[in-house]
Design a protein around this motif. Sequence first.
Motif, PDB file in Angstrom:
ATOM      1  N   PHE A  97       0.554  -1.173   0.174  1.00 59.59           N
ATOM      2  CA  PHE A  97      -0.047   0.209   0.056  1.00 59.59           C
ATOM      3  C   PHE A  97       0.854   1.291  -0.015  1.00 59.59           C
ATOM      4  O   PHE A  97       0.347   2.397   0.178  1.00 59.59           O
ATOM      5  N   GLY A  98       1.996   1.146  -0.231  1.00 58.52           N
ATOM      6  CA  GLY A  98       2.987   2.382  -0.321  1.00 58.52           C
ATOM      7  C   GLY A  98       4.059   2.635   0.500  1.00 58.52           C
ATOM      8  O   GLY A  98       4.710   3.356   0.289  1.00 58.52           O
ATOM      9  N   LEU A  99       3.816   1.846   1.766  1.00 59.60           N
ATOM     10  CA  LEU A  99       5.095   2.261   2.790  1.00 59.60           C
ATOM     11  C   LEU A  99       6.306   1.242   2.413  1.00 59.60           C
ATOM     12  O   LEU A  99       6.156   0.198   2.251  1.00 59.60           O
ATOM     13  N   ALA A 100       7.503   2.120   2.344  1.00 61.35           N
ATOM     14  CA  ALA A 100       8.647   1.763   1.557  1.00 61.35           C
ATOM     15  C   ALA A 100       9.267   0.896   3.127  1.00 61.35           C
ATOM     16  O   ALA A 100      10.397   1.187   3.191  1.00 61.35           O
ATOM     17  N   GLU A 101       8.810   0.001   3.545  1.00 64.42           N
ATOM     18  CA  GLU A 101       9.444  -0.839   4.594  1.00 64.42           C
ATOM     19  C   GLU A 101      10.117  -1.757   3.668  1.00 64.42           C
ATOM     20  O   GLU A 101      10.242  -2.111   2.657  1.00 64.42           O
ATOM     21  N   ALA A 102      10.813  -2.794   4.373  1.00 61.99           N
ATOM     22  CA  ALA A 102      11.751  -3.802   4.035  1.00 61.99           C
ATOM     23  C   ALA A 102      11.475  -4.607   2.667  1.00 61.99           C
ATOM     24  O   ALA A 102      12.067  -4.893   1.836  1.00 61.99           O
ATOM     25  N   TYR A 103      10.089  -5.082   3.025  1.00 65.00           N
ATOM     26  CA  TYR A 103       9.539  -6.084   1.878  1.00 65.00           C
ATOM     27  C   TYR A 103       9.341  -5.356   0.620  1.00 65.00           C
ATOM     28  O   TYR A 103       9.520  -5.751  -0.492  1.00 65.00           O
ATOM     29  N   ALA A 104       9.054  -3.883   0.927  1.00 63.90           N
ATOM     30  CA  ALA A 104       8.632  -3.010  -0.284  1.00 63.90           C
ATOM     31  C   ALA A 104       9.958  -2.711  -1.066  1.00 63.90           C
ATOM     32  O   ALA A 104       9.848  -2.845  -2.307  1.00 63.90           O
ATOM     33  N   ARG A 105      11.016  -2.656  -0.111  1.00 64.76           N
ATOM     34  CA  ARG A 105      12.356  -2.346  -0.608  1.00 64.76           C
ATOM     35  C   ARG A 105      12.794  -3.648  -1.492  1.00 64.76           C
ATOM     36  O   ARG A 105      13.435  -3.450  -2.581  1.00 64.76           O
ATOM     37  N   LEU A 106      12.599  -4.694  -1.160  1.00 63.13           N
ATOM     38  CA  LEU A 106      12.877  -5.800  -1.575  1.00 63.13           C
ATOM     39  C   LEU A 106      12.382  -6.060  -3.082  1.00 63.13           C
ATOM     40  O   LEU A 106      12.807  -6.314  -4.108  1.00 63.13           O
ATOM     41  N   GLN A 107      11.033  -5.658  -3.111  1.00 59.90           N
ATOM     42  CA  GLN A 107      10.487  -5.862  -4.541  1.00 59.90           C
ATOM     43  C   GLN A 107      10.944  -4.863  -5.578  1.00 59.90           C
ATOM     44  O   GLN A 107      11.036  -5.110  -6.509  1.00 59.90           O
ATOM     45  N   GLY A 108      11.224  -3.526  -4.948  1.00 56.44           N
ATOM     46  CA  GLY A 108      11.890  -2.600  -5.666  1.00 56.44           C
ATOM     47  C   GLY A 108      13.085  -3.011  -6.241  1.00 56.44           C
ATOM     48  O   GLY A 108      13.479  -2.764  -7.447  1.00 56.44           O
ATOM     49  N   LEU A 109      14.104  -3.541  -5.310  1.00 51.40           N
ATOM     50  CA  LEU A 109      15.313  -3.886  -5.758  1.00 51.40           C
ATOM     51  C   LEU A 109      15.351  -4.971  -6.641  1.00 51.40           C
ATOM     52  O   LEU A 109      16.041  -5.210  -7.931  1.00 51.40           O
ATOM     53  N   LEU A 110      14.393  -6.088  -6.408  1.00 50.27           N
ATOM     54  CA  LEU A 110      14.590  -7.117  -7.455  1.00 50.27           C
ATOM     55  C   LEU A 110      13.971  -6.756  -8.788  1.00 50.27           C
ATOM     56  O   LEU A 110      14.224  -7.142  -9.889  1.00 50.27           O
ATOM     57  N   ASN A 111      12.919  -5.592  -8.863  1.00 56.07           N
ATOM     58  CA  ASN A 111      12.624  -5.337 -10.176  1.00 56.07           C
ATOM     59  C   ASN A 111      13.567  -4.638 -10.840  1.00 56.07           C
ATOM     60  O   ASN A 111      13.659  -4.798 -12.139  1.00 56.07           O
ATOM     61  N   ASP A 112      14.322  -3.741 -10.242  1.00 57.07           N
ATOM     62  CA  ASP A 112      15.588  -2.838 -10.909  1.00 57.07           C
ATOM     63  C   ASP A 112      16.789  -3.836 -10.972  1.00 57.07           C
ATOM     64  O   ASP A 112      17.627  -3.181 -11.648  1.00 57.07           O
ATOM     65  N   ASN A 113      16.950  -4.848 -10.310  1.00 52.59           N
ATOM     66  CA  ASN A 113      18.345  -5.779 -10.352  1.00 52.59           C
ATOM     67  C   ASN A 113      18.155  -6.961 -10.472  1.00 52.59           C
ATOM     68  O   ASN A 113      18.426  -8.062  -9.527  1.00 52.59           O
ATOM     69  N   ALA A 114      17.422  -7.691 -11.278  1.00 57.27           N
ATOM     70  CA  ALA A 114      16.937  -9.038 -11.599  1.00 57.27           C
ATOM     71  C   ALA A 114      18.291  -9.743 -11.695  1.00 57.27           C
ATOM     72  O   ALA A 114      18.258 -11.079 -11.184  1.00 57.27           O
ATOM     73  N   ASP A 115      19.472  -9.427 -12.047  1.00 58.89           N
ATOM     74  CA  ASP A 115      20.697 -10.312 -11.941  1.00 58.89           C
ATOM     75  C   ASP A 115      21.030 -10.581 -10.591  1.00 58.89           C
ATOM     76  O   ASP A 115      21.930 -11.238 -10.438  1.00 58.89           O
ATOM     77  N   GLN A 116      20.708  -9.760  -9.553  1.00 57.61           N
ATOM     78  CA  GLN A 116      21.350  -9.926  -8.381  1.00 57.61           C
ATOM     79  C   GLN A 116      20.248 -10.444  -7.290  1.00 57.61           C
ATOM     80  O   GLN A 116      20.217 -10.199  -5.941  1.00 57.61           O
ATOM     81  N   ARG A 117      19.123 -10.843  -7.873  1.00 53.79           N
ATOM     82  CA  ARG A 117      17.908 -11.220  -7.097  1.00 53.79           C
ATOM     83  C   ARG A 117      18.191 -12.168  -5.885  1.00 53.79           C
ATOM     84  O   ARG A 117      17.634 -12.118  -4.791  1.00 53.79           O
ATOM     85  N   ILE A 118      19.049 -13.090  -6.082  1.00 57.85           N
ATOM     86  CA  ILE A 118      19.438 -14.031  -5.062  1.00 57.85           C
ATOM     87  C   ILE A 118      19.843 -13.407  -3.799  1.00 57.85           C
ATOM     88  O   ILE A 118      19.686 -13.596  -2.704  1.00 57.85           O
TER      89      ILE A 118
END
Length: 217
Positions: free
Chosen positions: A164-185
């Motif tokens: 719902f828009g709060l950039a807590e840890a899980y939201a950061r995870l989603q954003g980072l995975l979307n922008d850096n798919a090669d480092q997702r693991i």
Amino acid sequence: MAVIEEFGPSIARGFWLTIQLAALSGFGSLLFGTLLAAMRVGPVPALSSFASWFVTLVRNTPLLVVCIIVFSGLPAIGLLNQTGFLVKAFVAVTVYTSPFVCEALRSGINSVPLGQAEAARAIGLGFRGTMSQVVLPQAYRASIPPMVSVLIAMTKNTSVVGLFGLAEAYARLQGLLNDNADQRIQIFLVISLGYVVIVELISAVGYLAERKVGTSR
């Protein structure tokens, strides 16, 4: 690790929000859950019925639905319009967690011998005095293990508000995975490790509290 060097500040900000939300919601849930438990075992039938109805309704409602009501439903009727994401997340997680705290505490209340409450009333204590001075202190001690489990579940549930828009840890995870798919693991492992550390800290505090209570008996 390269992931920590590159994304460490962003991940740290996400976990800081998670810790703030968990601390605020944990405190709010303990207060509201205690009030619900007192209402459920109290002498006023209307309050007892309301608390029982509230606990049953919320416990059987998914957290996602509670979040939708708080983030979208309440602003639609003029409530929480001007409040930030963190306050709305606090309200949603507190409302969802309080019934579980109530039931954990109620099991502790049921473990207190009935004779102690009767003795408190015999010396002139009313319901409030009996609960605050005799029943609740013992109930808290008896319900430490289930209460810790509830708080651990609540901490992990804070990840839902990231939708719902709060950039807590899980939201950061989603954003980072979307922008850096090669480092997702690597990113996933770092975020997971952060949640493990927070949960283990809560478990350690609960264990120390349980040991202190055990040695004080």
